[in-house]
Design an enzyme around this catalytic site. Structure first.
Site, PDB file in Angstrom:
ATOM      1  N   MET A 128      -5.568  -7.033   8.591  1.00  0.00           N
ATOM      2  CA  MET A 128      -4.987  -6.150   9.618  1.00  0.00           C
ATOM      3  C   MET A 128      -5.876  -4.915   9.766  1.00  0.00           C
ATOM      4  O   MET A 128      -6.887  -4.792   9.099  1.00  0.00           O
ATOM      5  CB  MET A 128      -3.573  -5.782   9.220  1.00  0.00           C
ATOM      6  N   HIS A 150     -15.612  -8.204   1.366  1.00  0.00           N
ATOM      7  CA  HIS A 150     -14.587  -9.085   1.926  1.00  0.00           C
ATOM      8  C   HIS A 150     -14.801 -10.529   1.491  1.00  0.00           C
ATOM      9  O   HIS A 150     -13.891 -11.224   1.061  1.00  0.00           O
ATOM     10  CB  HIS A 150     -14.595  -8.986   3.455  1.00  0.00           C
ATOM     11  N   ARG A 177       1.990 -48.291  -9.306  1.00  0.00           N
ATOM     12  CA  ARG A 177       2.114 -49.103  -8.071  1.00  0.00           C
ATOM     13  C   ARG A 177       1.340 -50.397  -8.309  1.00  0.00           C
ATOM     14  O   ARG A 177       0.118 -50.425  -8.227  1.00  0.00           O
ATOM     15  CB  ARG A 177       1.520 -48.363  -6.879  1.00  0.00           C
ATOM     16  N   TYR A 220      12.790 -35.476 -14.532  1.00  0.00           N
ATOM     17  CA  TYR A 220      11.329 -35.331 -14.544  1.00  0.00           C
ATOM     18  C   TYR A 220      10.760 -35.405 -13.139  1.00  0.00           C
ATOM     19  O   TYR A 220      11.420 -35.865 -12.197  1.00  0.00           O
ATOM     20  CB  TYR A 220      10.681 -36.415 -15.417  1.00  0.00           C
ATOM     21  N   SER A 272      14.605 -43.223  -9.315  1.00  0.00           N
ATOM     22  CA  SER A 272      13.410 -42.408  -9.083  1.00  0.00           C
ATOM     23  C   SER A 272      13.288 -42.206  -7.577  1.00  0.00           C
ATOM     24  O   SER A 272      13.220 -43.174  -6.818  1.00  0.00           O
ATOM     25  CB  SER A 272      12.173 -43.116  -9.631  1.00  0.00           C
ATOM     26  N   ARG A 293       6.591 -50.482 -11.063  1.00  0.00           N
ATOM     27  CA  ARG A 293       7.329 -50.877  -9.872  1.00  0.00           C
ATOM     28  C   ARG A 293       6.933 -52.293  -9.476  1.00  0.00           C
ATOM     29  O   ARG A 293       5.754 -52.627  -9.471  1.00  0.00           O
ATOM     30  CB  ARG A 293       6.997 -49.903  -8.739  1.00  0.00           C
ATOM     31  N   GLY A 334      11.756 -41.830  -4.226  1.00  0.00           N
ATOM     32  CA  GLY A 334      10.495 -42.050  -3.523  1.00  0.00           C
ATOM     33  C   GLY A 334      10.545 -41.187  -2.279  1.00  0.00           C
ATOM     34  O   GLY A 334      10.932 -41.637  -1.196  1.00  0.00           O
ATOM     35  N   THR A 335      10.153 -39.932  -2.461  1.00  0.00           N
ATOM     36  CA  THR A 335      10.359 -38.984  -1.353  1.00  0.00           C
ATOM     37  C   THR A 335       9.365 -39.179  -0.211  1.00  0.00           C
ATOM     38  O   THR A 335       9.552 -38.603   0.854  1.00  0.00           O
ATOM     39  CB  THR A 335      10.307 -37.535  -1.868  1.00  0.00           C
ATOM     40  N   ASN A 336       8.330 -39.983  -0.426  1.00  0.00           N
ATOM     41  CA  ASN A 336       7.446 -40.276   0.718  1.00  0.00           C
ATOM     42  C   ASN A 336       8.231 -41.089   1.742  1.00  0.00           C
ATOM     43  O   ASN A 336       8.304 -40.745   2.916  1.00  0.00           O
ATOM     44  CB  ASN A 336       6.223 -41.080   0.278  1.00  0.00           C
ATOM     45  N   ASP A 337       8.829 -42.167   1.271  1.00  0.00           N
ATOM     46  CA  ASP A 337       9.607 -42.996   2.191  1.00  0.00           C
ATOM     47  C   ASP A 337      10.914 -42.324   2.586  1.00  0.00           C
ATOM     48  O   ASP A 337      11.383 -42.477   3.710  1.00  0.00           O
ATOM     49  CB  ASP A 337       9.890 -44.369   1.572  1.00  0.00           C
ATOM     50  N   ARG A 379      -3.056   3.469   8.451  1.00  0.00           N
ATOM     51  CA  ARG A 379      -3.387   2.272   7.673  1.00  0.00           C
ATOM     52  C   ARG A 379      -2.251   1.258   7.683  1.00  0.00           C
ATOM     53  O   ARG A 379      -1.084   1.605   7.591  1.00  0.00           O
ATOM     54  CB  ARG A 379      -3.708   2.685   6.234  1.00  0.00           C
ATOM     55  N   LYS A 414       0.833  -1.200   0.000  1.00  0.00           N
ATOM     56  CA  LYS A 414       0.000   0.000   0.000  1.00  0.00           C
ATOM     57  C   LYS A 414       0.867   1.250   0.000  1.00  0.00           C
ATOM     58  O   LYS A 414       0.670   2.173  -0.794  1.00  0.00           O
ATOM     59  CB  LYS A 414      -0.908  -0.029   1.224  1.00  0.00           C
ATOM     60  N   CYS A 431       8.981 -39.607  -7.765  1.00  0.00           N
ATOM     61  CA  CYS A 431       7.597 -40.072  -7.870  1.00  0.00           C
ATOM     62  C   CYS A 431       6.868 -40.025  -6.531  1.00  0.00           C
ATOM     63  O   CYS A 431       5.733 -40.455  -6.416  1.00  0.00           O
ATOM     64  CB  CYS A 431       7.532 -41.460  -8.476  1.00  0.00           C
ATOM     65  N   ARG A 448      -2.795  -1.577  -6.240  1.00  0.00           N
ATOM     66  CA  ARG A 448      -1.997  -2.793  -6.038  1.00  0.00           C
ATOM     67  C   ARG A 448      -2.399  -3.792  -7.108  1.00  0.00           C
ATOM     68  O   ARG A 448      -3.459  -3.644  -7.730  1.00  0.00           O
ATOM     69  CB  ARG A 448      -2.229  -3.378  -4.651  1.00  0.00           C
ATOM     70  N   GLY A 504      -8.067  -7.111   4.398  1.00  0.00           N
ATOM     71  CA  GLY A 504      -8.947  -7.086   5.563  1.00  0.00           C
ATOM     72  C   GLY A 504      -8.398  -7.759   6.806  1.00  0.00           C
ATOM     73  O   GLY A 504      -9.065  -7.796   7.826  1.00  0.00           O
ATOM     74  N   GLU A 514      14.799 -44.383  -1.955  1.00  0.00           N
ATOM     75  CA  GLU A 514      13.872 -43.933  -0.914  1.00  0.00           C
ATOM     76  C   GLU A 514      14.360 -44.263   0.498  1.00  0.00           C
ATOM     77  O   GLU A 514      13.602 -44.200   1.453  1.00  0.00           O
ATOM     78  CB  GLU A 514      12.454 -44.470  -1.163  1.00  0.00           C
TER      79      GLU A 514
HETATM   80  C1  PEP Z   1       7.591 -43.030  -2.091  1.00  0.00           C
HETATM   81  O1  PEP Z   1       7.971 -43.649  -1.097  1.00  0.00           O
HETATM   82  O2  PEP Z   1       7.801 -41.829  -2.270  1.00  0.00           O
HETATM   83  C2  PEP Z   1       6.798 -43.717  -3.118  1.00  0.00           C
HETATM   84  C3  PEP Z   1       6.457 -43.119  -4.233  1.00  0.00           C
HETATM   85  O3  PEP Z   1       6.385 -44.994  -2.828  1.00  0.00           O
HETATM   86  P1  PEP Z   1       5.150 -45.322  -1.883  1.00  0.00           P
HETATM   87  O4  PEP Z   1       4.450 -44.048  -1.582  1.00  0.00           O
HETATM   88  O5  PEP Z   1       4.305 -46.262  -2.659  1.00  0.00           O
HETATM   89  O6  PEP Z   1       5.827 -45.947  -0.714  1.00  0.00           O
HETATM   90 MG    MG Z   2       7.951 -45.820  -1.157  1.00  0.00          MG
END
Ligand code: PEP
Ligand code: MG
Length: 906
Positions: free
Chosen positions: A110, A471, A593, A882, A795, A649, A797-800, A99, A29, A862, A349, A108, A776
Site C-alpha cells: 500500500m 522489497h 490406492r 487422524y 475414511s 483400498r 474421501g473428501t476429493n469425491d 502512512r 503500524k 484421506c 512489528r 510495500g 465420499e
Molecule cells: C477421495 O475421493 O478423496 C479419495 C481419497 O479418493 P480418490 O482421490 O482416489 O478418488
Molecule cells: Mg475417491
C-alpha cells in the site's frame, strides 16, 4: 465517529490513546507507534485514523464518515502544540507523513506519502529552520515525486519506460557532472522541483496542489484507495487476508534522516530474519530518507557500523530493541531515523521471516524462556516447514561450476535455498513462462511491489540493487522463495533482454542458478538435492553430529507430537514412499490406492486384460497374473510400516485411465489375449464412459466383478500371513471405496472376510485387521448409521465428497473455479481447503450417525485436504481420529494438528 465509536486516536508527548492490543482498529503500524509511545520510546507525535474509517469509506461510495474532518484538524492541532510548529506555516512549518497500515503487515503493497505540507512558501520556512537550502529542496522534490506517483497516479507508462521523475533527476545529474543524488546542490534541486511540477502540469493538465490541507486530504484518500490497488488485492489473496479488514492511516510529524551527515535512516531486526540467528541485524543509510533503504535504490550499510558512525543513537536503538523484543515476545522488525544525532522510532512489528528463521527463533525463544513450547508451536506457520524440506544444490555439480568459472558473482543471501531456471526480466514473462511449463529465475535491477506475481511464479529472484531488507528480499523470504539481492556486478538491459555479469552475457531464456544461502550467482543449470533435514531423516546414521537445522526441526516436531490429538498418516502406494513418510513420522498409511500399483511396468497389460475380458474365467486368468505382484507390494509396505495400520483400498479405477487407446496397444493386447483386434476395439468402445469419475468405479467394479475384490483380499492377507510367519506384526485395514449404501458394503465385506478366514486358516496364523469404508458420497453421509453397522472404520474421501456435494467435476472445475474464487463466490478452492459449510456439514452428519451406532468407530480423512493446515484444523474440530496426506506434507499436518489443539484451549 462511526456510530458511537472513536475514529481518530492520538499519540505523542509520552501519551497514547491506543496500544499494542488494538491492531484491528489501528493496524499493525498504528498499534506499534501507540505502544512505543506508551513505553517511553522516542516517537514523533501523530494520530491514527482507524480501519473502520476505511471500511466505511468503501461501504459509502468513498465518502468519509461524519466528524473525520474535525478529528483530523484537532489531531493536527495537538501535533502542532507539542512541536511548536504549524501546518502550512511559511515561517516554521509542520510537515507530516501519511502512512498506511493494515492489521497484518503487507510490506510495500500500500502507499505512503512523506514530507507532506511543502509548497513554494513553506519550503522557505523549512530552509530557515534547518539553515540548509539543499535539504529544503531535496525534501520538496521528494515530496512532489511521491505525491505525483501515489496521489496523482503519475507513473511509468509501460514496463520498459523509466520513471519520468527519475529521468529528470538523471538528466540533471548528468548536466551537473555528478554521480549521486547527494551530490546535487540546492539550486540544482530547486530546478528539479520546477521540472517535476512542470511534468505534472504537462501530463495531467493541472497544477500540482500547493494547499497543504488539500495535499493532506488527497494523501488520506490515496492511502485508503491503495487498500484496493492491484498488488494489495493480489497480496491479500496470496496470504488469505480478508478484503473486508481495511487499512488504518497514520498521520505523523516528519523527522529527517536526510538533514546531513549526523542523520540516518534504517531498518533493523532484533534477530536475523533469514536464518533466525540471534544477532542484531539491519541496514542504514547516512543522510537518506524513509523508503530509501527498503526501496533498494542505494545499497545500505550493515547496522553494526552505526555504532562507530553514531554511537549514542546506536546505543539507544539497541536498548529500545531489547525492550521491544521482551515486550512483544517476538522478533521485531523496526524502522528508525536519526535526526541530528537523535534517535526516532518509526515502526515496530513482528518481523517476517523464512521458515528456517521461524523454526530457529521459536526454538531459541523457548530456551531463552521468553515463550513456552506451546507458544513456539503457534509461532511457526505450518506451511513454512516446506522450506526446510526444500532442495539444496548438488555439491559436486556446484564444484564443477566453480572449476569452470561459472560462478559469476556474489550478492546478498536474502532468501535461502537453491533455485535453477531460465532467465526472465519481467514479471509478466515469469508468469507466462511458468504457465507454459518452464522454471524461471526473475532477474531485476530492483523489484517493486508490482513484481509480486512474477516473484510468485519464479523459482528464484535475483536483483542487482538493494539490501537484505529491500522489497525483493522481504517479499521473497515471506513467500519462501530463493533470493539473491544487491548483486552489484549485474547490469541489466531490459530493452535488449540481456544482462551482463563481468564479461559474461546472459540472454532471456538462458539457464542460471542462484544460491540464496550463500548469495552466489551461477551460470547454467545445477542439479539440486534434498534438504539437509530430509537427508538426516532418510539416511541419518551417516551424521556424527546432526546439522543444527535438523536438531531444531526435530525438537519442534517432538513438541508438536506432544501437543496434537489428531493422528497423522500418509497416502502412499510405493514401499520407497512409505519409507520417506515413516521417516517424517507418519503413524500409518491412510490410503494405499491399489490401482496406482497397476501403472508400473508390464502390469498395465494384465490389468487391461482383466478389464477387457468377456467372462469370469478370462478375468480370473488375468487376475492370477496380478496377484503375486500385488502381494509383493503389500508385503513391502506392511513390512516397512511395522505394526502401524496400513489402509489398503480395493480397486477404484476410473476405467478410462486404463483402457488402451493407441492402435498398437490394442493389437498387442489382442495377441496376448488371443482375441481378434476388432473385438477388442469394440469392447473398448463399449467401455468408454461419458462421465468416468461418476461411472463404473469404486466398489461398483467389485460388485460387478467380485473376483477382483477376492484377488486383492487374497494378496493382502497372504502378504500379511507371510510377514506374520516371519514374526512381524502387520496391520492391514481393508477399505471399500465409493460406497453409497449398506448393501454394497455388505457384499464386498463378505468377500473380504471369507478370503481372510480362509487365508489365515491355511497359514495357521492370527493377523490383526479391520474392514471399513470410504465416505465420499453425500448418500453415504446421510446413511452413515446403517453403513457403520458394517464398517469398523470410516475414511472421508473428501476429493469425491467435494465433487459430489458441490456437483463440481474434479477434472473440469479448473476451467471455471478460479473465477469463482476471484469473484468471491467461493471463499476458497474447495478442492484445496474443505468447504466447511457444505462438505463439512455432511462430514458432521456422518460422524454423528456413525458414532451413534459404533461408539469407537475410527474416523479419518484421506482426501487431499488432509495436508491442508486449515482443513486439518477443521478435522480436529469435528473430532476425527487422524488425517492422511502425501509424505512431504506429514510434518506440516503434524504442526497444523498441534496448533489446532492448542488454539482450541480457552
Ligand atoms: C477421495 O475421493 O478423496 C479419495 C481419497 O479418493 P480418490 O482421490 O482416489 O478418488
Ligand atoms: Mg475417491
Amino acid at each position: 465517529m462511526v456510530g458511537k465509536r472513536k475514529i481518530v486516536f492520538f499519540f505523542g508527548g509520552g501519551k497514547a490513546e491506543g496500544n499494542a492490543a488494538m491492531r484491528e482498529l489501528l493496524g499493525g503500524k498504528g498499534a506499534g507507534l501507540h505502544e512505543m509511545t506508551r513505553i517511553g520510546a522516542p516517537v514523533p507525535p501523530g494520530f491514527t485514523i482507524t480501519t473502520e474509517v476505511c471500511t466505511y469509506y468503501y461501504a459509502h461510495h468513498e465518502q468519509y464518515p461524519k466528524g473525520l474532518e474535525s478529528d483530523v484538524i484537532a489531531g493536527l492541532g495537538r501535533i502542532e502544540k507539542i512541536l511548536g510548529r504549524r501546518f502550512g506555516d511559511a515561517e516554521n512549518p509542520l510537515l507530516v507523513s501519511v502512512r498506511s497500515g493494515a492489521r497484518e503487515s503487507m510490506p510495500g503493497m500500500m502507499d505512503t506519502v512523506l514530507n507532506l505540507g511543502l509548497n513554494d512558501q513553506t519550503v522557505q520556512g523549512l530552509i530557515k529552520r534547518t539553515q540548509n537550502p539543499r535539504f529544503g529542496y531535496d525534501s520538496y522534490r521528494r515530496f512532489v515525486q511521491m505525491y505525483a506517483d501515489v496521489v496523482l497516479g503519475l507513473k511509468a507508462k509501460e514496463k520498459i519506460e523509466r520513471d519520468p521523475f527519475e529521468e529528470i533527476l538523471e538528466r540533471k545529474k548528468h548536466a551537473s557532472g555528478v554521480g549521486f543524488d547527494t551530490d546535487l546542490g540546492a539550486e540544482d534541486l530547486e530546478e528539479v522541483v520546477f521540472a517535476f511540477k512542470a511534468l505534472v502540469k504537462a501530463r495531467l493538465g493541472k497544477e500540482f496542489p500547493s494547499d497543504p490541507k488539500e495535499q493532506l486530504w488527497g494523501a488520506i484518500g490515496a492511502v485508503l484507495g491503495s487498500w484496493n490497488n492491484d498488488r494489495a488485492v493480489a497480496y491479500r489473496k496470496l496470504y488469505d487476508i480478508p478484503h473486508t479488514w481495511g487499512t488504518a492511516v497514520t498521520v505523523q510529524a516528519m523527522v529527517f534522516g536526510n538533514l546531513g551527515e549526523k542523520c540516518a535512516t534504517g531498518v533493523a531486526f532484533t534477530r536475523n530474519p533469514s536464518t533466525g540467528e540471534k544477532s542484531f541485524y539491519g541496514e542504514f543509510l547516512v543522510n537518506a530518507q524513509g523508503e530509501d533503504v527498503v526501496a533498494g535504490i542505494r545499497t545500505p550499510r550493515p547496522v553494526g557500523e552505526l555504532k562507530t558512525v553514531m554511537p549514542r543513537p546506536y546505543a539507544e536503538l539497541r536498548k529500545v530493541c531489547k525492550i521491544l523484543e521482551r515486550r512483544y515476545k517476538d522478533m521485531q522488525d523496526i524502522e528508525f531515523t536519526v535526526e541530528d544525532n537523535k534517535l526516532w522510532m518509526l515502526q515496530t512489528r513482528s518481523g517476517k521471516r523464512t521458515g528456517f528463521a521461524a523454526v530457529r527463533v521459536a526454538v531459541d525463544m523457548v530456551k531463552e524462556r521468553i515463550i513456552d513450547k506451546n507458544e513456539a508451536l503457534l509461532r511457526v506457520e505450518a506451511d513454512h516447514l516446506n522450506q526446510l524440506l526444500r532442495p539444496i544444490f548438488d555439491h559436486k555439480d556446484k564444484e564443477q561450476a566453480a572449476k569452470e568459472g561459472r560462478i559469476l558473482a556474489k550478492g546478498l543471501p536474502a532468501g535461502p535455498g537453491a533455485a535453477t531456471g531460465r532467465v526472465v526480466f519481467h514479471s509478466e514473462d515469469a508468469v507466462a513462462r511458468k504457465e507454459s511449463g518452464d522454471q524461471v529465475v526473475l532477474c531485476r535491477t530492483e523489484t517493486s511491489p508490482d513484481d509480486i506475481r512474477g516473484m510468485e511464479a519464479a523459482q528464484g529472484i535475483l536483483t542487482a540493487r538493494g539490501g537484505m531488507t529491500s522489497h525483493a528480499a522481504l517479499v521473497a523470504r515471506q513467500m519462501g522463495k530463493v533470493c539473491v539481492a544487491g548483486c552489484e556486478a549485474l547490469s541489466i538491459d531490459y530493452q535488449a533482454r540481456l544482462m551482463r555479469v563481468g564479461e559474461t552475457v546472459l540472454h532471456e531464456g538462458d539457464w542460471i542458478s542462484v544460491d540464496g544461502s550463500t548469495g552466489e550467482v551461477i551460470q547454467g543449470e545445477i542439479r539440486t538435492l534434498p534438504s539437509e533435514v530430509l537427508q538426516v531423516l532418510i539416511g541419518g546414521d551417516r551424521y556424527a553430529r546432526k546439522p543444527r537445522i535438523y536438531q531444531q526441526y526435530a525438537k519442534l516436531m517432538r513438541w508438536a507430537d506432544e501437543a496434537r490429538k489428531l493422528g497423522v498418516r500418509t497416502n502412499t502406494d510405493q514401499p520407497d514412499q512409505a519409507r520417506v513418510a515413516k521417516a517424517f513420522g507418519a503413524e500409518g498409511i491412510g490410503l494405499c490406492r491399489t490401482e496406482h500399483m497397476f501403472f508400473q511396468g508390464d502390469r498395465i497389460q494384465a490389468v487391461r486384460e482383466m478389464i477387457l475380458s468377456d467372462d469370469e474365467s478370462g478375468r480370473r486368468r488375468a487376475l492370477a497374473k496380478l496377484l503375486p505382484m500385488q502381494k509383493e507390494d503389500f508385503k513391502g509396505i506392511l513390512d516397512i510400516m511395522g505394526g502401524l495400520p496400513v489402509t489398503i483400498r480395493t480397486l477404484d479405477p476410473p476405467l478410462h485411465e486404463f483402457l488402451p487407446n493407441r492402435e498398437n496397444e490394442i493389437v498387442e493386447l489382442a495377441q496376448v489375449m488371443g482375441v481378434p483386434a476388432d473385438r477388442l476395439r469394440d469392447k473398448v468402445k463399449v467401455l468408454q464412459e461419458f462421465n468416468p469419475m461418476l461411472g463404473h468405479r469404486g466398489c461398483r467394479l467389485g460388485i460387478s466383478y467380485p473376483e477382483i475384490t477376492e484377488m486383492q483380499a487374497r494378496a493382502i492377507f497372504e502378504a500379511a500371513c507371510e510377514l506374520r510367519k516371519e514374526g512381524k506384526d502387520p496391520f492391514p485395514e481393508v477399505m471399500i471405496p465409493l460406497v453409497g449404501s449398506r448393501g454394497e458394503l455388505v457384499a464386498q465385506r463378505k468377500i473380504v472376510e471369507q478370503v481372510a478366514h480362509e487365508t489365515l486358516a491355511s497359514y495357521g496364523v492370527k493377523v490383526r485387521y479391520l474392514i471399513g469404508t470410504m465416505i465420499e458420497l453425500p448418500r453415504a453421509c446421510l446413511l452413515a448409521g446403517e453403513i457403520a453397522e458394517e464398517a469398523e472404520f470410516f475414511s472421508f474421501g473428501t476429493n469425491d465428497l467435494t465433487q459430489t456435494c458441490l456437483g463440481l467435476s474434479r477434472d473440469d472445475a479448473g476451467k471455471f473455479l478460479p473465477t469463482y474464487v476471484l469473484d468471491g463466490l467461493l471463499a476458497e478452492d474447495p478442492f484445496v481447503s474443505i468447504d466447511r459449510e457444505g462438505v463439512g456439514a455432511l462430514m458432521r452428519i456422518a460422524i454423528t450417525k456413525g458414532r451413534k451406532v459404533r461408539r469407537n468407530l475410527e474416523i479419518g480423512i484421506c482426501g487431499e485436504h488432509g495436508g491442508d493446515p486449515k482443513s486439518v484444523a477443521f478435522c480436529h474440530e469435528i473430532g476425527l481420529d487422524y488425517v492422511s496426506c502425501s509424505p512431504f506434507r506429514v510434518p506440516i499436518a503434524k504442526l497444523a494438528a498441534a496448533q489446532a489443539s492448542l488454539r482450541k484451549k480457552p
